[in-house]
Design a protein around this motif. Structure first.
Motif, PDB file in Angstrom:
ATOM      1  N   PRO A 292       0.831  -1.221   0.000  1.00  0.00           N
ATOM      2  CA  PRO A 292       0.000   0.000   0.000  1.00  0.00           C
ATOM      3  C   PRO A 292       0.856   1.258   0.000  1.00  0.00           C
ATOM      4  O   PRO A 292       2.022   1.230   0.404  1.00  0.00           O
ATOM      5  CB  PRO A 292      -0.784  -0.135   1.304  1.00  0.00           C
ATOM      6  N   ALA A 293       0.265   2.338  -0.447  1.00  0.00           N
ATOM      7  CA  ALA A 293       0.972   3.615  -0.448  1.00  0.00           C
ATOM      8  C   ALA A 293       1.251   4.054   0.990  1.00  0.00           C
ATOM      9  O   ALA A 293       0.463   3.799   1.894  1.00  0.00           O
ATOM     10  CB  ALA A 293       0.125   4.677  -1.150  1.00  0.00           C
ATOM     11  N   LYS A 294       2.398   4.696   1.168  1.00  0.00           N
ATOM     12  CA  LYS A 294       2.793   5.134   2.506  1.00  0.00           C
ATOM     13  C   LYS A 294       2.107   6.458   2.839  1.00  0.00           C
ATOM     14  O   LYS A 294       2.631   7.549   2.598  1.00  0.00           O
ATOM     15  CB  LYS A 294       4.309   5.263   2.568  1.00  0.00           C
ATOM     16  N   LEU A 295       0.907   6.328   3.387  1.00  0.00           N
ATOM     17  CA  LEU A 295       0.085   7.487   3.733  1.00  0.00           C
ATOM     18  C   LEU A 295      -0.486   7.293   5.128  1.00  0.00           C
ATOM     19  O   LEU A 295      -0.585   6.156   5.620  1.00  0.00           O
ATOM     20  CB  LEU A 295      -1.074   7.633   2.736  1.00  0.00           C
ATOM     21  N   THR A 296      -0.871   8.392   5.740  1.00  0.00           N
ATOM     22  CA  THR A 296      -1.529   8.271   7.039  1.00  0.00           C
ATOM     23  C   THR A 296      -2.949   7.739   6.838  1.00  0.00           C
ATOM     24  O   THR A 296      -3.485   7.748   5.716  1.00  0.00           O
ATOM     25  CB  THR A 296      -1.610   9.636   7.746  1.00  0.00           C
ATOM     26  N   LYS A 297      -3.566   7.300   7.908  1.00  0.00           N
ATOM     27  CA  LYS A 297      -4.931   6.784   7.822  1.00  0.00           C
ATOM     28  C   LYS A 297      -5.887   7.857   7.323  1.00  0.00           C
ATOM     29  O   LYS A 297      -6.772   7.601   6.491  1.00  0.00           O
ATOM     30  CB  LYS A 297      -5.385   6.268   9.193  1.00  0.00           C
ATOM     31  N   ILE A 298      -5.690   9.086   7.811  1.00  0.00           N
ATOM     32  CA  ILE A 298      -6.559  10.194   7.397  1.00  0.00           C
ATOM     33  C   ILE A 298      -6.374  10.498   5.912  1.00  0.00           C
ATOM     34  O   ILE A 298      -7.347  10.711   5.173  1.00  0.00           O
ATOM     35  CB  ILE A 298      -6.274  11.450   8.253  1.00  0.00           C
ATOM     36  N   GLN A 299      -5.114  10.524   5.447  1.00  0.00           N
ATOM     37  CA  GLN A 299      -4.848  10.767   4.028  1.00  0.00           C
ATOM     38  C   GLN A 299      -5.487   9.679   3.157  1.00  0.00           C
ATOM     39  O   GLN A 299      -6.099   9.964   2.131  1.00  0.00           O
ATOM     40  CB  GLN A 299      -3.339  10.816   3.782  1.00  0.00           C
ATOM     41  N   THR A 300      -5.334   8.428   3.589  1.00  0.00           N
ATOM     42  CA  THR A 300      -5.889   7.297   2.843  1.00  0.00           C
ATOM     43  C   THR A 300      -7.404   7.414   2.730  1.00  0.00           C
ATOM     44  O   THR A 300      -7.978   7.276   1.641  1.00  0.00           O
ATOM     45  CB  THR A 300      -5.516   5.970   3.521  1.00  0.00           C
ATOM     46  N   GLN A 301      -8.058   7.701   3.837  1.00  0.00           N
ATOM     47  CA  GLN A 301      -9.516   7.802   3.840  1.00  0.00           C
ATOM     48  C   GLN A 301      -9.989   8.964   2.970  1.00  0.00           C
ATOM     49  O   GLN A 301     -11.006   8.847   2.267  1.00  0.00           O
ATOM     50  CB  GLN A 301     -10.021   7.957   5.274  1.00  0.00           C
ATOM     51  N   ARG A 302      -9.257  10.059   2.995  1.00  0.00           N
ATOM     52  CA  ARG A 302      -9.664  11.222   2.198  1.00  0.00           C
ATOM     53  C   ARG A 302      -9.547  10.924   0.706  1.00  0.00           C
ATOM     54  O   ARG A 302     -10.438  11.260  -0.079  1.00  0.00           O
ATOM     55  CB  ARG A 302      -8.807  12.436   2.550  1.00  0.00           C
ATOM     56  N   ILE A 303      -8.451  10.279   0.320  1.00  0.00           N
ATOM     57  CA  ILE A 303      -8.262   9.951  -1.101  1.00  0.00           C
ATOM     58  C   ILE A 303      -9.319   8.950  -1.556  1.00  0.00           C
ATOM     59  O   ILE A 303      -9.902   9.092  -2.639  1.00  0.00           O
ATOM     60  CB  ILE A 303      -6.842   9.408  -1.344  1.00  0.00           C
ATOM     61  N   GLN A 304      -9.589   7.952  -0.736  1.00  0.00           N
ATOM     62  CA  GLN A 304     -10.610   6.963  -1.095  1.00  0.00           C
ATOM     63  C   GLN A 304     -11.983   7.610  -1.212  1.00  0.00           C
ATOM     64  O   GLN A 304     -12.759   7.277  -2.108  1.00  0.00           O
ATOM     65  CB  GLN A 304     -10.623   5.834  -0.063  1.00  0.00           C
ATOM     66  N   SER A 305     -12.274   8.547  -0.330  1.00  0.00           N
ATOM     67  CA  SER A 305     -13.549   9.257  -0.385  1.00  0.00           C
ATOM     68  C   SER A 305     -13.655  10.086  -1.660  1.00  0.00           C
ATOM     69  O   SER A 305     -14.718  10.117  -2.321  1.00  0.00           O
ATOM     70  CB  SER A 305     -13.699  10.156   0.845  1.00  0.00           C
ATOM     71  N   MET A 306     -12.573  10.770  -2.048  1.00  0.00           N
ATOM     72  CA  MET A 306     -12.590  11.565  -3.272  1.00  0.00           C
ATOM     73  C   MET A 306     -12.726  10.678  -4.495  1.00  0.00           C
ATOM     74  O   MET A 306     -13.386  11.053  -5.481  1.00  0.00           O
ATOM     75  CB  MET A 306     -11.314  12.414  -3.359  1.00  0.00           C
ATOM     76  N   ALA A 307     -12.124   9.488  -4.446  1.00  0.00           N
ATOM     77  CA  ALA A 307     -12.241   8.555  -5.576  1.00  0.00           C
ATOM     78  C   ALA A 307     -13.691   8.140  -5.789  1.00  0.00           C
ATOM     79  O   ALA A 307     -14.185   8.091  -6.926  1.00  0.00           O
ATOM     80  CB  ALA A 307     -11.359   7.332  -5.336  1.00  0.00           C
ATOM     81  N   VAL A 308     -14.395   7.854  -4.698  1.00  0.00           N
ATOM     82  CA  VAL A 308     -15.808   7.487  -4.799  1.00  0.00           C
ATOM     83  C   VAL A 308     -16.638   8.660  -5.308  1.00  0.00           C
ATOM     84  O   VAL A 308     -17.525   8.502  -6.156  1.00  0.00           O
ATOM     85  CB  VAL A 308     -16.342   6.997  -3.439  1.00  0.00           C
TER      86      VAL A 308
END
Length: 320
Positions: A292-308
């Motif tokens: 997985p990409a080396k990101l914080t949990k908050i960063q990961t959730q934000r990117i996934q939310s924007m993808a949706v």
């Protein structure tokens, strides 16, 4: 139990022909023939449809690109002409076997056979494949298919129109401008001056309707901007010019589903060159993918939310 007959359409007339061949090879490799009956539907670079007598096997786009660049295409495969009927019919695909010689006489004769498809996997990349045209043909034929609809495909292919929908759904966008061929032809210096005034440098210049970073260049001054524009005009009559993000990271996120889409684990691309261009994607082995990409949990959730959000903004379905 009857196997589901799946037509895989691949190849095509776009600049991403070889990439499509590699994608098709991966699909055929993964289809379980105990449950599915795969049917290859190949479109050559001239746009002719054919049914090869064997599946594509090379899963490396880079290998295929090098072969075509070196005028060393893969071994010629025996195939028959094919036509996908643009209307609902039990015989979805017609095959044509031509015979111009009968008992020493020159005649025009062909044997035409038809068969049905249960579902189609359209895997033609770029123009005439991902832009809604192929999806429109499948809609006319009333054949179920994998992936986005006509409208969603067209919107996703056109970067400028996708941005309109992204903005309407509150997604963050970099500053950008859209340039038409007509405006540029009438006043090249004026367009360039406007770009410099409103966007500055560095910027990325992109054809509006291409994938795989085809025709994309980075410009850092007026000379490289002119060169980037000249390159991009070879691929489209509408261009997108975007401000380059400082210290960017290339993060990938897949989305799967319809009304309630799910997101994948994030991956990060470390391109071999300055950015993830066509060469870095397919031909330079130094490019890396970290999962997985080396990101914080908050960063990961934000990117996934924007993808949706992006997925739903374009009304996508199936996968993206």
């Amino acid at each position: 139990m009857k196997r589901l007959r799946i037509g895989v359409i691949y190849g095509g007339r776009s600049n991403e022909h070889e990439v499509s061949l590699a994608s098709a090879a991966s699909i055929f490799d993964q289809l379980n023939i105990e449950h599915y009956e795969p049917v290859p539907l190949f479109i050559d670079k001239a746009g002719s449809w054919r049914i090869p007598n064997q599946f594509p096997t090379t899963k490396s786009a880079g290998t295929l690109i090098e072969q075509f660049r070196n005028n060393d295409p893969p071994e010629k495969i025996i195939s028959s002409e094919a036509i996908l009927m643009p209307c609902p019919t039990p015989e979805t695909v017609l095959t044509i076997a031509r015979d111009s010689s009968v008992q020493g006489k020159s005649v025009d004769r062909a044997v035409v056979r038809g068969f049905s498809l249960d579902v189609v996997f359209p895997i033609v990349h770029g123009s005439y494949g991902e832009d809604g045209t192929l999806q429109g043909l499948l809609e006319l034929a009333n054949i179920p298919y994998v992936g986005a609809s006509v409208l969603s495909s067209a919107l996703a292919m056109d970067k400028t129109m996708a941005k309109v929908h992204f903005a309407a759904h509150g997604l963050p966008l970099v500053r950008h401008m859209v340039i038409s061929a007509k405006d540029f032809e009438q006043n090249q210096d004026g367009v360039i001056n406007t770009l410099e005034l409103k966007l500055g440098y560095p910027v990325f210049v992109k054809p509006a309707n291409q994938g795989s970073s085809v025709g994309v260049s980075k410009a850092t001054d007026k000379n490289t901007l002119r060169s980037a524009l000249a390159t991009a005009w070879n691929f489209d009559d509408k261009l997108l010019v975007e401000v380059a993000v400082e210290n960017p990271r290339e993060i990938e996120c897949s989305v799967l589903g319809n009304e309630t889409p799910e997101v994948s684990i994030l991956g990060e691309v470390i391109p071999a060159g300055e950015f993830y261009d066509y060469e870095a994607k397919y031909l330079d082995d130094r490019s890396e993918l970290i999962i997985p990409a080396k990101l914080t949990k908050i960063q990961t959730q934000r990117i996934q939310s924007m993808a949706v959000t992006a997925y739903q903004a374009l009304d996508c379905s199936g996968l993206a």
